[in-house]
Design a protein around this motif. Structure first.
Motif, PDB file in Angstrom:
ATOM      1  N   THR A  55      15.195 -32.243  -4.587  1.00 55.76           N
ATOM      2  CA  THR A  55      16.015 -33.429  -4.852  1.00 55.76           C
ATOM      3  C   THR A  55      15.214 -34.696  -4.555  1.00 55.76           C
ATOM      4  OG1 THR A  55      16.933 -33.427  -2.616  1.00 55.76           O
ATOM      5  CG2 THR A  55      18.152 -32.212  -4.303  1.00 55.76           C
ATOM      6  N   VAL A  56      15.779 -35.819  -4.983  1.00 54.89           N
ATOM      7  CA  VAL A  56      15.070 -37.088  -4.879  1.00 54.89           C
ATOM      8  C   VAL A  56      14.901 -37.546  -3.431  1.00 54.89           C
ATOM      9  CG1 VAL A  56      17.119 -38.539  -5.147  1.00 54.89           C
ATOM     10  CG2 VAL A  56      14.884 -39.364  -5.956  1.00 54.89           C
ATOM     11  N   ASN A  57      15.784 -37.126  -2.537  1.00 58.01           N
ATOM     12  CA  ASN A  57      15.623 -37.403  -1.105  1.00 58.01           C
ATOM     13  C   ASN A  57      16.512 -36.452  -0.301  1.00 58.01           C
ATOM     14  OD1 ASN A  57      18.288 -38.687  -0.978  1.00 58.01           O
ATOM     15  ND2 ASN A  57      17.311 -40.468  -1.925  1.00 58.01           N
ATOM     16  N   GLY A  58      16.356 -36.487   1.006  1.00 63.79           N
ATOM     17  CA  GLY A  58      17.113 -35.594   1.863  1.00 63.79           C
ATOM     18  C   GLY A  58      18.599 -35.897   1.879  1.00 63.79           C
ATOM     19  N   THR A  59      18.972 -37.157   1.736  1.00 65.72           N
ATOM     20  CA  THR A  59      20.386 -37.519   1.731  1.00 65.72           C
ATOM     21  C   THR A  59      21.080 -36.952   0.496  1.00 65.72           C
ATOM     22  OG1 THR A  59      19.771 -39.572   2.857  1.00 65.72           O
ATOM     23  CG2 THR A  59      22.006 -39.423   2.002  1.00 65.72           C
ATOM     24  N   ALA A  60      20.409 -36.991  -0.649  1.00 68.50           N
ATOM     25  CA  ALA A  60      20.960 -36.390  -1.865  1.00 68.50           C
ATOM     26  C   ALA A  60      21.142 -34.887  -1.671  1.00 68.50           C
ATOM     27  CB  ALA A  60      20.047 -36.667  -3.055  1.00 68.50           C
ATOM     28  N   ALA A  61      20.180 -34.250  -1.006  1.00 64.30           N
ATOM     29  CA  ALA A  61      20.295 -32.817  -0.723  1.00 64.30           C
ATOM     30  C   ALA A  61      21.510 -32.537   0.151  1.00 64.30           C
ATOM     31  CB  ALA A  61      19.017 -32.315  -0.053  1.00 64.30           C
ATOM     32  N   LEU A  62      21.733 -33.372   1.152  1.00 62.34           N
ATOM     33  CA  LEU A  62      22.904 -33.212   2.020  1.00 62.34           C
ATOM     34  C   LEU A  62      24.202 -33.405   1.249  1.00 62.34           C
ATOM     35  CD1 LEU A  62      22.044 -35.028   5.379  1.00 62.34           C
ATOM     36  CD2 LEU A  62      22.787 -32.654   5.117  1.00 62.34           C
ATOM     37  N   HIS A  63      24.255 -34.428   0.421  1.00 60.13           N
ATOM     38  CA  HIS A  63      25.457 -34.705  -0.365  1.00 60.13           C
ATOM     39  C   HIS A  63      25.832 -33.494  -1.204  1.00 60.13           C
ATOM     40  CE1 HIS A  63      27.364 -37.212  -3.865  1.00 60.13           C
ATOM     41  NE2 HIS A  63      28.276 -36.557  -3.173  1.00 60.13           N
ATOM     42  N   VAL A  64      24.878 -32.991  -1.967  1.00 57.54           N
ATOM     43  CA  VAL A  64      25.158 -31.857  -2.848  1.00 57.54           C
ATOM     44  C   VAL A  64      25.472 -30.603  -2.043  1.00 57.54           C
ATOM     45  CG1 VAL A  64      24.131 -30.320  -4.572  1.00 57.54           C
ATOM     46  CG2 VAL A  64      23.864 -32.789  -4.782  1.00 57.54           C
ATOM     47  N   SER A  65      24.800 -30.406  -0.925  1.00 53.37           N
ATOM     48  CA  SER A  65      25.051 -29.229  -0.097  1.00 53.37           C
ATOM     49  C   SER A  65      26.486 -29.208   0.424  1.00 53.37           C
ATOM     50  CB  SER A  65      24.062 -29.187   1.069  1.00 53.37           C
ATOM     51  OG  SER A  65      22.747 -28.960   0.596  1.00 53.37           O
ATOM     52  N   GLY A  77       9.182 -39.703  -1.183  1.00 53.53           N
ATOM     53  CA  GLY A  77      10.612 -39.553  -0.932  1.00 53.53           C
ATOM     54  C   GLY A  77      10.996 -38.232  -1.557  1.00 53.53           C
ATOM     55  N   GLY A  78      11.848 -37.493  -0.934  1.00 54.24           N
ATOM     56  CA  GLY A  78      12.219 -36.207  -1.521  1.00 54.24           C
ATOM     57  C   GLY A  78      13.012 -35.374  -0.552  1.00 54.24           C
ATOM     58  N   GLY A  79      13.679 -34.370  -1.083  1.00 56.48           N
ATOM     59  CA  GLY A  79      14.444 -33.446  -0.261  1.00 56.48           C
ATOM     60  C   GLY A  79      14.497 -32.089  -0.926  1.00 56.48           C
ATOM     61  N   MET A  80      15.154 -31.146  -0.262  1.00 58.98           N
ATOM     62  CA  MET A  80      15.257 -29.790  -0.787  1.00 58.98           C
ATOM     63  C   MET A  80      16.543 -29.155  -0.301  1.00 58.98           C
ATOM     64  SD  MET A  80      13.218 -27.746  -2.677  1.00 58.98           S
ATOM     65  CE  MET A  80      11.489 -28.118  -2.353  1.00 58.98           C
ATOM     66  N   ILE A  81      17.197 -28.431  -1.211  1.00 48.21           N
ATOM     67  CA  ILE A  81      18.376 -27.635  -0.875  1.00 48.21           C
ATOM     68  C   ILE A  81      17.939 -26.183  -0.765  1.00 48.21           C
ATOM     69  CG2 ILE A  81      20.646 -26.854  -1.661  1.00 48.21           C
ATOM     70  CD1 ILE A  81      20.793 -29.508  -3.280  1.00 48.21           C
ATOM     71  N   LEU A  82      18.268 -25.543   0.357  1.00 51.76           N
ATOM     72  CA  LEU A  82      17.997 -24.124   0.552  1.00 51.76           C
ATOM     73  C   LEU A  82      19.307 -23.372   0.432  1.00 51.76           C
ATOM     74  CD1 LEU A  82      15.625 -24.344   3.680  1.00 51.76           C
ATOM     75  CD2 LEU A  82      14.979 -24.348   1.249  1.00 51.76           C
ATOM     76  N   ALA A  83      19.354 -22.373  -0.436  1.00 55.24           N
ATOM     77  CA  ALA A  83      20.625 -21.691  -0.685  1.00 55.24           C
ATOM     78  C   ALA A  83      20.375 -20.294  -1.226  1.00 55.24           C
ATOM     79  CB  ALA A  83      21.465 -22.489  -1.678  1.00 55.24           C
ATOM     80  N   GLY A  84      21.446 -19.500  -1.285  1.00 50.70           N
ATOM     81  CA  GLY A  84      21.398 -18.211  -1.939  1.00 50.70           C
ATOM     82  C   GLY A  84      21.315 -18.375  -3.449  1.00 50.70           C
ATOM     83  N   GLU A  85      21.217 -17.257  -4.143  1.00 53.14           N
ATOM     84  CA  GLU A  85      20.979 -17.310  -5.589  1.00 53.14           C
ATOM     85  C   GLU A  85      22.076 -18.063  -6.331  1.00 53.14           C
ATOM     86  OE1 GLU A  85      18.782 -16.873  -8.943  1.00 53.14           O
ATOM     87  OE2 GLU A  85      18.182 -16.310  -6.902  1.00 53.14           O
ATOM     88  N   ALA A  86      23.332 -17.702  -6.105  1.00 55.40           N
ATOM     89  CA  ALA A  86      24.427 -18.319  -6.871  1.00 55.40           C
ATOM     90  C   ALA A  86      24.552 -19.812  -6.589  1.00 55.40           C
ATOM     91  CB  ALA A  86      25.743 -17.604  -6.566  1.00 55.40           C
ATOM     92  N   LEU A  87      24.554 -20.186  -5.304  1.00 50.52           N
ATOM     93  CA  LEU A  87      24.659 -21.610  -4.968  1.00 50.52           C
ATOM     94  C   LEU A  87      23.409 -22.368  -5.389  1.00 50.52           C
ATOM     95  CD1 LEU A  87      26.409 -21.728  -1.465  1.00 50.52           C
ATOM     96  CD2 LEU A  87      27.363 -22.312  -3.701  1.00 50.52           C
ATOM     97  N   GLY A  88      22.258 -21.699  -5.360  1.00 47.61           N
ATOM     98  CA  GLY A  88      21.024 -22.343  -5.797  1.00 47.61           C
ATOM     99  C   GLY A  88      21.060 -22.698  -7.276  1.00 47.61           C
ATOM    100  N   VAL A  89      21.565 -21.780  -8.087  1.00 45.68           N
ATOM    101  CA  VAL A  89      21.703 -22.051  -9.520  1.00 45.68           C
ATOM    102  C   VAL A  89      22.646 -23.230  -9.744  1.00 45.68           C
ATOM    103  CG1 VAL A  89      22.600 -21.131 -11.696  1.00 45.68           C
ATOM    104  CG2 VAL A  89      21.134 -19.704 -10.235  1.00 45.68           C
ATOM    105  N   ARG A  90      23.745 -23.233  -9.016  1.00 47.43           N
ATOM    106  CA  ARG A  90      24.708 -24.338  -9.162  1.00 47.43           C
ATOM    107  C   ARG A  90      24.112 -25.655  -8.672  1.00 47.43           C
ATOM    108  NH1 ARG A  90      29.081 -26.443 -10.436  1.00 47.43           N
ATOM    109  NH2 ARG A  90      30.463 -27.621  -9.059  1.00 47.43           N
ATOM    110  N   ALA A  91      23.351 -25.599  -7.579  1.00 48.46           N
ATOM    111  CA  ALA A  91      22.715 -26.816  -7.066  1.00 48.46           C
ATOM    112  C   ALA A  91      21.776 -27.424  -8.101  1.00 48.46           C
ATOM    113  CB  ALA A  91      21.949 -26.498  -5.787  1.00 48.46           C
ATOM    114  N   LYS A  92      20.999 -26.580  -8.762  1.00 42.14           N
ATOM    115  CA  LYS A  92      20.073 -27.098  -9.767  1.00 42.14           C
ATOM    116  C   LYS A  92      20.825 -27.712 -10.938  1.00 42.14           C
ATOM    117  CE  LYS A  92      15.542 -26.086 -11.577  1.00 42.14           C
ATOM    118  NZ  LYS A  92      14.371 -25.199 -11.404  1.00 42.14           N
ATOM    119  N   HIS A  93      21.965 -27.102 -11.300  1.00 40.74           N
ATOM    120  CA  HIS A  93      22.748 -27.607 -12.429  1.00 40.74           C
ATOM    121  C   HIS A  93      23.324 -28.991 -12.128  1.00 40.74           C
ATOM    122  CE1 HIS A  93      25.221 -27.539 -15.986  1.00 40.74           C
ATOM    123  NE2 HIS A  93      26.347 -27.612 -15.272  1.00 40.74           N
ATOM    124  N   ILE A  94      23.990 -29.137 -10.987  1.00 45.12           N
ATOM    125  CA  ILE A  94      24.660 -30.421 -10.740  1.00 45.12           C
ATOM    126  C   ILE A  94      23.692 -31.516 -10.306  1.00 45.12           C
ATOM    127  CG2 ILE A  94      26.890 -29.350 -10.293  1.00 45.12           C
ATOM    128  CD1 ILE A  94      26.487 -29.798  -7.340  1.00 45.12           C
TER     129      ILE A  94
END
Length: 383
Positions: free
Chosen positions: A69-79, A221-238
């Motif tokens: 993601t573009v930053n860590g805050t965006a990763a938190l929001h989506v998570s 600037g950047g962030g990352m979402i760590l997730a299982g397969e299903a939530l990871g696919v959804r995270a990339k989509h949204i």
């Protein structure tokens, strides 16, 4: 102690110039990869380095999926959205944190509930969390956790691994399971930190990382979402504006977010990740030197919790009292050695001043005493 500490820090960094709190180090393939990206013309959110960075980070952390993601805050929001947080919900978190943790809760239309921290981790206390829940919450017939006072839904628990030191994850996982709370880890500061051999950010339903310029590795600037397969696919989509795959049509099936990390930034991250273990080794060596320096002195050096490997992102000491803290901050910064106090409690900020809270005795005690010391990767020895 102040003059001795300033001299000791200057010896570690072998300079009489200004010493920042934490500066990035570019000693590997950073320029090479960034220039490759420029030459490819794929500098935005699509490109080989974005895919590589995600795959490399998933492999490093042991997470099934990693979404940049573009930053860590965006990763938190989506998570938090992935964890089911909705407008009007409550999210249990700690008051001793960087404001981004609570801003992400507000982006969801939810509100924080502040629970005390443990002194040995500086992070959310499972004991305080369980005590507050026992007193203030109940599970309704559908198993939803609600407040006794107003029936508001308590949806998630959001701990932060302060300065890279893991919280007591086993106990937090247990408490969250008992109360049907989604565990979302703010691991922004703890890339490379392990709890009982397992990477932080991989214990809950989702976790987040940050690669801001002051972190252990950076993408600018950047962030990352760590997730299982299903939530990871959804995270990339949204995070990709919820755009459905199509050769040429623009089809978006829900509200999405333009949160993808640009390829240009990911190129920097790929190079930085190649040096991460060397950075951690250097920072842990610096922490050991600080620990030795503070032996027998009035200020206490903050050590990694038992059973953990901390990345020691920011080294910290606990001063005797507020007077000693302020004197140290004044003396060190006046001498060109940057030190900082820990954050003001979120409950002291006007945005969150009226939020629900438990007893915050430890957080208040630490707020008056904790100082961060210079923590950059040490310079390589001269030949």
């Amino acid at each position: 102690m102040f003059d001795a500490l300033i001299g000791f820090i200057r010896e570690q960094y072998r300079t009489n110039d200004f010493i920042p709190l934490h500066a990035p180090v570019f000693q590997g393939n950073e320029k090479k990869y960034v220039l490759e990206t420029v030459d490819s013309t794929f500098v935005s959110s699509v490109g080989a380095f974005v895919d590589r960075f995600e795959n490399d980070m998933a492999a490093y952390t042991g997470s099934p999926r990693a979404v940049a993601t573009v930053n860590g805050t965006a990763a938190l929001h989506v998570s938090l959205l992935l964890a089911g947080v909705k407008p009007g919900d409550l999210v249990l978190t700690q008051p001793l944190t960087f404001v981004a943790t609570c801003n992400a809760i507000a982006y969801c239309g939810a509100e924080p509930v502040f629970i005390d921290v443990d002194r040995h981790t500086l992070g959310l206390s499972p004991t305080a969390l369980e005590a507050w829940l026992e007193e203030s919450a109940y599970l309704d017939p559908e198993g939803v956790c609600r407040t006794k006072a107003g029936g508001q839904v308590l949806r998630a628990c959001l701990p932060m691994h302060t300065f890279g030191h893991p919280v007591e994850l086993d106990e937090l996982v247990r408490v969250c399971a008992r109360w049907n709370l989604a565990l979302v880890e703010d691991a922004a500061e703890s890339l490379g930190s392990l709890y009982k051999g397992r990477h932080t950010g991989t214990f809950g339903c989702v976790g987040t990382l940050s690669f801001n310029g002051n972190k252990i590795i950076t993408t600018g600037g950047g962030g990352m979402i760590l997730a299982g397969e299903a939530l990871g696919v959804r995270a990339k989509h949204i995070t990709t504006t919820a755009k459905k795959a199509h050769p040429y049509e623009y089809v978006h099936d829900e509200v999405g977010y333009n949160y993808r990390l640009p390829n240009l930034n990911a190129a920097l991250g790929c190079a930085q990740l190649e040096s991460l273990e060397a950075f951690i080794a250097s920072k842990r060596a610096l922490a050991a030197s600080y620990e030795a320096f503070f032996q027998g002195r009035s200020a206490q050096f903050v050590l990694e919790p038992e059973g953990c490997r901390s990345n020691y992102w920011l080294n910290a000491i606990i001063c005797e009292d507020l007077e000693q803290r302020d004197a140290l901050l004044l003396a060190s910064n006046a001498s060109g050695v940057m030190t900082r106090p820990i954050w003001r409690l979120m409950t002291h900020l006007p945005t969150f001043a009226d939020s629900l809270r438990g007893d915050l005795s430890n957080a208040l005690w630490l707020e008056e005493r904790v100082v961060n010391l210079p923590s950059s990767v040490l310079p390589e020895p001269s030949i």
